[in-house]
Design an enzyme around this catalytic site. Structure first.
Site: not given
Length: 281
Positions: A164, A171, A253, A256
């Site tokens: 990130h 996300d 995830e 993500h």
């Protein structure tokens, strides 16, 4: 004209024509990457972002922005260091690719909803400090009901440094259009596990993905076999829309995604999430 010059000019013309065709093809092929940063480039320490970092809302204002770490409804239960404003900042290449994803989603009666975009390194450092301490578990019942806080890094739910901080990872989820009613969060309210059925979980307006956002649990793994029916179909749709436009999913995830041709693969930034971090336009 020198020998071979005519042939070189014809090759250049053909390359330009191919580029035009690919640009018209939408997300059938990932867009061409921006020039890569020098791997030796140090992490900037000043207050400003690089010139190619933009506000997502200026690239596509139709994408819903719900930056969880700028408020109290997240796994630490408070605004996170570095999130001065609830904004989505991304490199321009990632933001423009996401606009193409949104076009494909809107064609299906849906919209993207982003929860986190660029994350300052100082925020990742705060997550490390939080994870090492025994206190600060007031949000456990919702975000990590079945996983020990001390396991969140070891099990891959948190990372430092994080992609990130390179500016091309985000996300997100999908929500219907028009948007349904959404719940509002008030600190101290009763919490419901992110692993509970959709009709019991916190209702943020998203379609059912099998778990809530930032659900630190094996059920959040994108291809977990226990996620079936509508939720599995929804995860597969989000993944298809994103991968068609050049993004790569993190398999633990479902929310993500990283832009594969990110322009800063070896640089972790630390400017705050704020309009003032952007260079003058």
């Amino acid at each position: 004209m020198r020998p071979g010059a005519h042939r070189r000019r014809w090759v250049l013309v053909r390359l330009l024509l191919v580029a035009v065709v690919l640009a018209a093809a939408g997300c059938d092929r990932p867009p061409q990457p921006a020039p890569l940063a020098d791997a030796a480039t140090p992490t900037p320490t000043g207050p400003r972002a690089p010139a190619d970092v933009v506000l997502l809302s200026e690239v596509d204002p139709s994408i819903v922005v719900d930056i969880r770490y700028a408020g109290p409804h997240n796994f630490v239960g408070r605004p996170v260091d570095g999130y001065d404003e609830p904004l989505c900042l991304l490199t321009r290449t990632a933001a423009e690719a996401l606009r193409r994803v949104q076009d494909a989603a809107r064609a299906r009666g849906l919209s993207l909803r982003v929860y986190d975009c660029y994350r300052p390194q100082r925020a990742a450092d705060e997550f490390v400090r939080w994870a090492k301490g025994a206190a600060g578990q007031q949000m456990k019942a919702e975000f990590y009901p079945r996983v020990a806080k001390s396991r969140l890094f070891a099990d891959g739910y948190l990372g430092a440094p994080t992609a990130h901080s390179r500016g091309s990872t985000l996300d997100l989820t999908l929500e219907p259009r028009p948007a349904p009613p959404r719940s509002s969060y008030a600190p101290g309210q009763p919490l419901v596990a992110c692993t509970d059925p959709a009709d019991r979980r916190f209702a943020d307006g998203a379609i059912d993905m099998g778990t809530g956002f930032d659900c630190f649990d094996p059920l959040a793994h994108t291809a977990d076999a226990r996620i079936t029916g509508t939720a599995r179909t929804n995860r597969q749709l989000l993944k298809r829309l994103m991968t068609d436009c050049g993004f790569v999913n993190y398999d633990r995830e479902w929310w993500h995604y990283r832009y594969a041709d990110e322009p800063y693969p070896d640089t972790w930034f630390d400017f705050p999430v704020a309009r003032s971090s952007l260079p003058p336009r």
